[in-house]
Design a protein around this motif. Structure first.
Motif, PDB file in Angstrom:
ATOM      1  N   THR A   1       0.855  -1.195   0.000  1.00  0.00           N
ATOM      2  CA  THR A   1       0.000   0.000   0.000  1.00  0.00           C
ATOM      3  C   THR A   1       0.888   1.241   0.000  1.00  0.00           C
ATOM      4  OG1 THR A   1      -0.130  -0.203   2.411  1.00  0.00           O
ATOM      5  CG2 THR A   1      -1.966  -1.097   1.136  1.00  0.00           C
TER       6      THR A   1
ATOM      7  N   THR B   1       1.201   3.518   2.215  1.00  0.00           N
ATOM      8  CA  THR B   1       1.817   3.746   3.520  1.00  0.00           C
ATOM      9  C   THR B   1       1.676   2.505   4.385  1.00  0.00           C
ATOM     10  OG1 THR B   1      -0.200   4.574   4.558  1.00  0.00           O
ATOM     11  CG2 THR B   1       1.179   6.187   3.394  1.00  0.00           C
TER      12      THR B   1
ATOM     13  N   GLU C   1      -1.813   2.346   5.988  1.00  0.00           N
ATOM     14  CA  GLU C   1      -2.899   1.843   5.149  1.00  0.00           C
ATOM     15  C   GLU C   1      -2.936   0.314   5.176  1.00  0.00           C
ATOM     16  OE1 GLU C   1      -4.501   2.060   0.501  1.00  0.00           O
ATOM     17  OE2 GLU C   1      -2.712   3.198   1.110  1.00  0.00           O
TER      18      GLU C   1
ATOM     19  N   TYR D   1      -5.959  -2.064   6.677  1.00  0.00           N
ATOM     20  CA  TYR D   1      -6.625  -3.100   5.877  1.00  0.00           C
ATOM     21  C   TYR D   1      -6.601  -4.440   6.608  1.00  0.00           C
ATOM     22  CZ  TYR D   1      -7.554  -6.635   2.410  1.00  0.00           C
ATOM     23  OH  TYR D   1      -8.084  -7.725   1.775  1.00  0.00           O
TER      24      TYR D   1
ATOM     25  N   SER E   1       4.278  -0.218   3.063  1.00  0.00           N
ATOM     26  CA  SER E   1       4.637   0.636   1.935  1.00  0.00           C
ATOM     27  C   SER E   1       5.650  -0.086   1.049  1.00  0.00           C
ATOM     28  CB  SER E   1       5.247   1.934   2.456  1.00  0.00           C
ATOM     29  OG  SER E   1       6.517   1.659   3.058  1.00  0.00           O
TER      30      SER E   1
ATOM     31  N   LEU F   1      -7.558  -1.560  -4.005  1.00  0.00           N
ATOM     32  CA  LEU F   1      -6.390  -1.840  -3.170  1.00  0.00           C
ATOM     33  C   LEU F   1      -5.540  -2.957  -3.766  1.00  0.00           C
ATOM     34  CD1 LEU F   1      -6.126  -2.043   0.652  1.00  0.00           C
ATOM     35  CD2 LEU F   1      -5.416  -4.026  -0.686  1.00  0.00           C
TER      36      LEU F   1
END
Length: 368
Positions: free
Chosen positions: A246, A248, A251, A255, A308, A341
């Motif tokens: 992702t 960051t 994030e 999830y 990330s 995503l």
């Protein structure tokens, strides 16, 4: 370093079958567009969570719509079909794919399929796998009349060997002497990964086991190479990992915290299946602990790589340092519960993570 995608595939069984197939096909096309090197598709007959019954049939649809990605079976479960059937289907597929075919094989891993086909004996499945691939290779490398006598299958084709009419002849593959053969490993110190090293095959290590267990696969692979008198080549070793990339770290963390996210369902399904079947130790790897401690959170903490692009690249390099010099990192294809995503995860893996991995592995090679 190369990049692959491995799809069992795995979806919640309540989803529409047609929609699942469409989604899986979109993932193959997306991988090809992003420059992935390999796509692997599983074979399962009796699970609507793992709903592709014929990876060759599924991948045939992708041949004219993809440009570069190798189309790989992950895997053909050899004990479940007659070797002559597999030899015929695989040879034809190789011609249709014009050499973009890798023939992944294995003994099978789904308990409901074992029950369906009457294959409950694990030792017998292993023997059948080896006999089947030997039979397939003999069909491909010899001419009729065929007389192949095995413990599990007997092939006799002499009365109807009629060369003038082409009868009795089976097609040979497009790639000579045969397509690349790959075999998967799940357990610590797997026999079949050693066979891959010894026979010149590719090896692919499962994505749902801890890194310490995967390290034993490289040991086995090297043992097989030593028996064959060849140097171990990490380019023949594919390592699967469950990866979420992702923008960051936050994030990815958010999830994975979703109680119904695809990663959680994936490990809930696998851990439940393994506990009931009595082989939960596969997922635990080298660790020993009670089954009730084999939870989804344990799997996320010990197996999943998420974050990330910089974080994911760093974690993959740490794993590679721990387990050995694999040449291909293979992502797990999961249910697109969040389509944006997951498509973005593949994009970030291809465009940001892989350059970091290639730079780092190239520098390590140059320093030797």
């Amino acid at each position: 370093m190369r990049l692959g995608l491995f799809m069992m595939p795995l979806h919640p069984p309540t989803r529409d079958y047609h929609a699942m197939l469409d989604e899986d096909f979109d993932a193959v096309l997306h991988a090809d567009a992003l420059g992935f090197d390999d796509v692997w598709i599983g074979e399962h007959f009796s699970s609507m969570t793992e709903p592709i019954t014929s990876p060759l049939m599924f991948l045939a649809k992708a041949i004219p719509l993809t440009k570069r990605v190798r189309l790989c079976t992950g895997v053909l479960n050899l004990p479940q079909q007659h070797p002559a059937v597999i030899a015929g289907f695989a040879a034809m597929f190789d011609h249709l794919a014009k050499g973009r075919f890798v023939m992944g094989i294995g003994p099978g891993g789904l308990p409901s399929d074992f029950e369906l086909f009457g294959l409950d004996d694990a030792m017998a499945r292993g023997k059948m796998t080896l006999e089947s691939i030997e039979t397939i290779l003999k069909i491909w490398s010899t001419e009729p009349p065929y007389r192949i006598e095995g413990e599990f299958w007997q092939i006799r084709q002499d009365e109807w060997h009629w060369p003038e009419l082409g009868l009795g002849h089976m097609p040979k593959p497009y790639q000579q002497p045969h397509p690349p053969i790959a075999i998967a490993g799940m357990s610590p110190y797997p026999f079949f990964v050693k066979e891959a090293g010894r026979r010149g095959w590719l090896a692919i290590s499962a994505n749902f086991i801890p890194a310490a267990s995967v390290a034993t696969h490289w040991q086995r692979f090297c043992e097989g190479c030593a028996e064959a008198g060849v140097e171990p080549d990490g380019d023949r070793w594919h390592v699967g990992r469950t990866i979420v990339v992702t923008e960051t770290d936050a994030e990815a963390k958010a999830y994975l915290a979703r109680p119904d996210c695809a990663v959680r369902y994936y490990f809930y399904y696998l851990s439940s299946l393994m506990k009931k079947a009595g082989f939960s130790q596969i997922m635990k790897g080298l660790q020993e602990f009670p089954d009730d401690e084999l939870t989804v959170d344990w799997a996320i903490d010990n197996i999943v790589i998420a974050g990330s692009p910089s974080t994911v690249a760093e974690k993959i390099l740490e794993v590679r340092e721990q387990i050995g010099p694999f040449g291909t990192i293979v992502l797990t294809g999961l249910d697109w519960d969040d389509k944006a995503l997951w498509k973005r995860s593949m994009e970030l893996m291809a465009t940001e993570v892989m350059p970091k991995l290639r730079d780092a592995s190239g520098a390590a090679i140059a320093a030797k």
